[in-house]
Structures are given as structure tokens and as C-alpha cells.
Design an enzyme around this catalytic site. Structure first.
Site: not given
Length: 542
Positions: A231, A126, A207
Site C-alpha cells: 500500500s 493518509k 490503499s
């Protein structure tokens, strides 16, 4: 931060697509298998489709593949998907050094040196995790698009030591979805909108949206996400993946753009429990720069695969969250089927009411996060290689560049955080006691009083539609907050599908009980075998 989940708690997560003449696939409609009789079903003929770490290692050992050839296949896959295919937009940046890393791992293998199960395996991470290389670390924000850091995050250093190939970085909800009360998950000003690979007009959740979409669509072998509340587990659930949110402290957070020092953690996202568990152990370790990892000393394990037991449900007692029993027709059918599977494999099911005890904690969480986000982000930016040196700078940049930085939703959460004081404020300290204190006591009490091995529920509802105008909407249920606020471990595993959309089954327990919930999740996975790769439908009727 999965904002839909957060709102639900009351506090504000070489490709060939050919057409078959008479293809049919099994889907789950309202918890029951039904045949999709479409004569125009798409099939995905990617040569590494659904491949596992173990198989990749076998193929490299037999010299059928090399790390370089595997990396090249994934790079080509990414290019085809995003240029000529469904355009998932899951990748925000490719590592220009990926092939060099793969070549180095191949040379070591040829010399007889194998670092471990991740040797030569391509991994996506990420874009809020520091890499001391040529890639940027931006949390998806144009405000810090200039941020190229000098040193790896602790977990990235561990990843390199394990021999993994850092393939690139994934898109995310900007600032890990802690920017606006009206945000759309999986959108960032730097990366744009990521899509769900099962149905392309659906949101892959935030996310860690890019990590979820990419791993599910076979753009990498495994991926890494981060979680504050939902997330990792939410995008894993809606993208048909296994996701593990570790106990806070099992994995270091140093070098990761923060929201919360008490709740943040990175974790594995993979297509199988085994692959997620391999990554989990490889990146665990004590980091002097993250004092929370000191609590993992003597508790973390380098290899959790020894807990992968097909009979792991036998004799276990599992609490089922009552609020998860009546969500909607699709989730309810899948969850009841999952409960039946758990029972058939020897587990005893006990209904519990965890959520009933947590209302006060839910409302306090947002206050905690506002304070910790301001403090953590200011500390991070103060040392970052960006012109932005504080939250104040970021807010000003967004206002000055509103057309590009905030075309759909604004920055209400950033502005609320900016108004908060330091972590010595009474408001913060009182809220912290309510979040972590109440939640830990509630989970631990339920586990102890009922002699439970874990608590289970649907991870969340199905993927919602992408709506950049109105933002995210409630998708029915979320089970992320209890483990998130407590800092406790949480694993989600594919539970089935309704209308072609995946949903996950969650197991949570108390601190550093990863082994317990891994055993349960693996036994359930092996008994149910629910993971089905995505077929990139354009919409629900496509």
C-alpha cells in the site's frame, strides 16, 4: 493493502492547464523513448510544480516565499484540481489549522529558530492516521465518520516537532483495502473514488491512493502512506513516485488504524529519493506504546541523507528476481533498461528465485491478517471517539446503511475476520510461522549465499482501469509481499513509462538495511532521471 497485489500472491495496495499549439513530450513505449506528437498536449504551470524540500527551504530563507504563502499555494492547487480541474479526489479533508501552523513556523523562522529540513513544509497524511485536532480519522469509512481523536499518532507528533505543516488528509481504499474480495482500490464510502493523475480513468492503486495521487500531482511537498502489503510501494510505483516501506519498527504504528501488528507500517511518498529520505529519518524513533519500535534502538537514524551517493551502485551486487523478468512487453522493456543502467554504474547482477521459495507463505498471509485485523481494530475502536466500538458494530452499521456504505462491493473480509478467534489460536500461530518465518529465511538466505546488497524487481504492473462494477483485476506482477511479510525495508523509484503510465523499480533487503537500499535507489535515480510529472490525460487516447 493493495488488493491486486494481494490476489497476485494467491492470498485472497494556483493551477493552470493550458493547451500548447505544438507541444511534444517524451514518453516510453514498451521500454523505448518515443515522441508524443500530439498537438494538444497539456502543460501544468503550477508555480511549485516538482519543487523539492531543499528548494522550498532556500526560497523561505531568501524570503521569496514564506511557509504561509507556500501553504496557500498548495491549498489553492487542491481547490483548483478538485473543483475546476481533473478532479483527482485525492484529498478527503483539509486541515482548518494549516495556515495557523504555517504562521507559527514563519514566526519561529523570523526569530532565528529553524527546527530542521521539514520546517514550514506542507505534508499530506493518509486518513487512517490519528491527528489530535479538528480533523477526522476514519480509514475512509462512513461507519466511523464521527471519529475525532484527542491525541496525535506518534509519527504525527514527530511531524509537528519537525516543524511540518499538516495540510490535510488523503483518501484511501476503505479500511486500507481490507473490506471486500471484490473491492475497487482507491474507493471509500466517505471519500469516493480517487484517480490516477497520469490517466484519469486509471486507478492510482491502494490503499494509499490519495497520498500517491496527491504527491504525484503536486498537491503537497511530500506525503505519508501506510502499508500492510503493497500500500505504499504500489501507489508510489503507478503514480511515478519514490516510496519507502520501512522495516516494521522503524516508525511507530501507535495511533494508526491497523490491519496487522506484524506487517503494518507508515512510510514516506515523495517525488525524489532525497525528499523521501528526509521524511524517513525525521519520523523514526522508539515509542513505548509500540513494542516493535524497541528493536530499532541503536539502528534507526535521524538523518539518512548521508547515504545519498551518486556512485552508490559501484561494486554492489544486486539479485534480480527471475519472476520479474517476464511480466509484459512494457514492464519487461523498462526493467531491462533499468538493469542495463545498474550495470553501467558498476553493479553486478545475479538472477535469483525468491518467489519460488515463498508459495506456502503467500497462502498463509491472509489467515494472519484476518486474525490480526480483528484484534487490532477492536483494540483501536475500544479507545476511539466513535459510536463504533468493535468490528461487530462496523459490520452492523454497513448492513444498516448498505446503500451508502456498500453501493458497489460488500464486506466479505470484515465478516471473515469477525469469525476468527484470538491471537492464541493454533491456526493463527501456525500461519504466522509460515509468513514471517519462511519469508525472512528466504530473503536472508538469498542475500547471504549470493553475497548480495539487495534484491530487485519491477515494483508491480501498470495502473489498471477504474472498475467499480467488477472490482480490481490483476495487473501482471507485484513485488510487495516478500518485504511486507518479512517486515523488511522496501524502496521503489521511478523506472519509466509505457503508454504514459509509470512503473517503479524496487530494492529490498533485510531488517534495518534502509541505508543500503537508499544508496542503491538514489544512485539509480540520479543515473536514470525517470520521474516525469503527470499531464492529467482523460484516458489512454486523450
Amino acid at each position: 493493502m493493495d488488493r491486486r497485489n494481494f490476489i497476485k500472491t494467491g492470498s485472497l495496495a494556483g493551477l493552470t492547464l493550458s493547451t500548447l499549439a505544438a507541444g511534444a513530450t517524451d514518453l516510453v513505449q514498451d521500454g523505448k523513448k518515443q515522441e508524443n506528437a500530439s498537438s494538444k498536449e497539456k502543460t501544468d504551470e503550477f508555480s511549485l510544480n516538482e519543487v523539492t524540500i531543499s528548494v522550498l527551504q532556500q526560497k523561505m530563507q531568501s524570503k521569496e516565499y514564506t511557509s504561509r504563502s507556500i501553504t496557500e499555494l498548495y491549498l489553492k492547487r487542491i481547490e483548483e484540481i478538485d473543483k475546476n480541474g481533473p478532479k483527482l479526489n485525492a484529498i478527503i479533508e483539509i486541515n482548518p489549522d494549516a495556515l495557523f501552523i504555517a504562521d507559527a513556523m514563519d514566526k519561529e523562522r523570523a526569530a532565528g529558530k529553524i527546527r530542521g529540513p521539514l520546517h514550514g513544509i506542507p505534508v499530506l497524511i493518509k486518513d487512517n492516521i490519528n491527528t489530535g485536532d479538528k480533523m477526522h480519522t476514519t480509514a475512509g469509512a462512513l461507519a466511523i465518520a464521527d471519529n475525532i481523536v484527542k491525541t496525535d499518532a506518534f509519527i504525527v507528533n514527530k511531524l509537528r516537532e519537525a516543524g511540518a505543516v499538516l495540510l490535510g488528509k488523503t483518501n484511501l481504499s476503505e479500511w486500507a483495502n481490507f473490506r471486500s474480495t471484490h473491492s475497487t482500490s482507491a474507493w471509500s464510502s466517505r471519500g469516493g473514488q480517487t484517480k490516477c493523475p497520469y490517466i484519469l480513468d486509471r486507478n492510482p492503486s491502494g490503499s494509499s491512493a490519495g497520498s500517491g495521487s496527491a504527491a504525484s500531482a503536486n498537491l503537497c511537498a511530500i506525503a505519508i502512506g501506510t502499508e500492510t502489503d503493497g500500500s505504499i510501494v504500489s501507489p508510489s510505483s503507478v503514480n511515478g513516485l519514490v516510496g519507502i516501506k520501512p522495516t516494521v519498527g522503524l516508525w511507530s504504528r501507535s495511533g494508526i488504524i491497523p490491519i496487522s501488528k506484524t506487517q503494518d507500517t507508515a512510510g514516506p511518498m515523495a517525488r525524489t529519493v532525497r525528499d523521501a529520505v528526509i521524511l524517513l529519518g525525521a519520523l523514526a524513533g522508539v515509542d513505548p506504546q509500540d513494542k516493535y519500535t524497541l528493536s530499532s534502538k541503536g539502528k534507526a537514524e535521524a538523518d539518512y541523507t548521508r547515504y545519498l551517493d551518486e556512485n552508490g551502485l559501484k561494486g554492489k551486487r544486486i539479485g534480480v528476481e527471475k519472476d520479474g523478468l517476464k511480466v509484459n512487453i512494457g514492464i519487461d522493456g523498462l526493467f531491462q533498461e533499468a538493469i542495463d543502467t545498474l550495470k553501467s554504474k558498476g553493479a553486478t547482477i545475479v538472477e535469483v528465485e525468491l518467489y519460488k521459495q515463498m508459495k506456502e507463505a503467500f497462502h498463509a498471509q491472509f489467515t494472519v491478517l484476518l486474525y490480526e485485523f480483528k484484534d487490532g481494530l477492536n483494540n483501536y475502536l475500544g479507545k476511539a471517539n466513535s459510536k463504533m466500538k468493535s468490528l461487530t458494530d462496523v459490520i452492523a452499521f454497513n448492513k444498516q446503511n448498505e446503500e451508502k456504505a456498500m453501493p458497489f462491493f460488500k464486506q466479505e473480509i470484515l465478516e471473515q475476520a469477525e469469525l476468527k478467534g484470538g491471537l492464541f489460536e493454533k491456526e493463527y500461530l501456525d500461519a504466522l510461522k509460515k509468513t514471517s518465518g519462511i519469508t525472512r529465511e528466504a530473503i536472508d538466505t538469498i542475500l547471504k549465499q549470493n553475497n548480495l546488497d539487495a534484491i530487485s524487481a519491477p515494483t508491480n504492473g501498470f495502473a489498471g482501469c477504474i472498475d467499480l462494477v467488477n472490482g480490481d483485476y490483476d495487473n501482471g506482477f507485484s513485488f510487495s509481499s516478500p518485504a511486507a511479510m518479512a517486515g523488511y525495508p522496501h524502496i521503489t523509484v521511478p523506472m519509466g513509462y509505457a503508454h504514459g503510465l509509470p512503473a517503479g523499480l524496487s530494492f529490498i533487503s533485510t531488517a534495518y538495511k534502509e541505508a543500503d537500499i537508499i544508496k542503491l535507489a538514489y544512485a539509480y535515480e540520479q543515473a536514470s532521471k525517470k520521474r516525469t510529472p503527470p499531464i492529467f490525460k482523460p484516458d489512454l487516447f486523450g
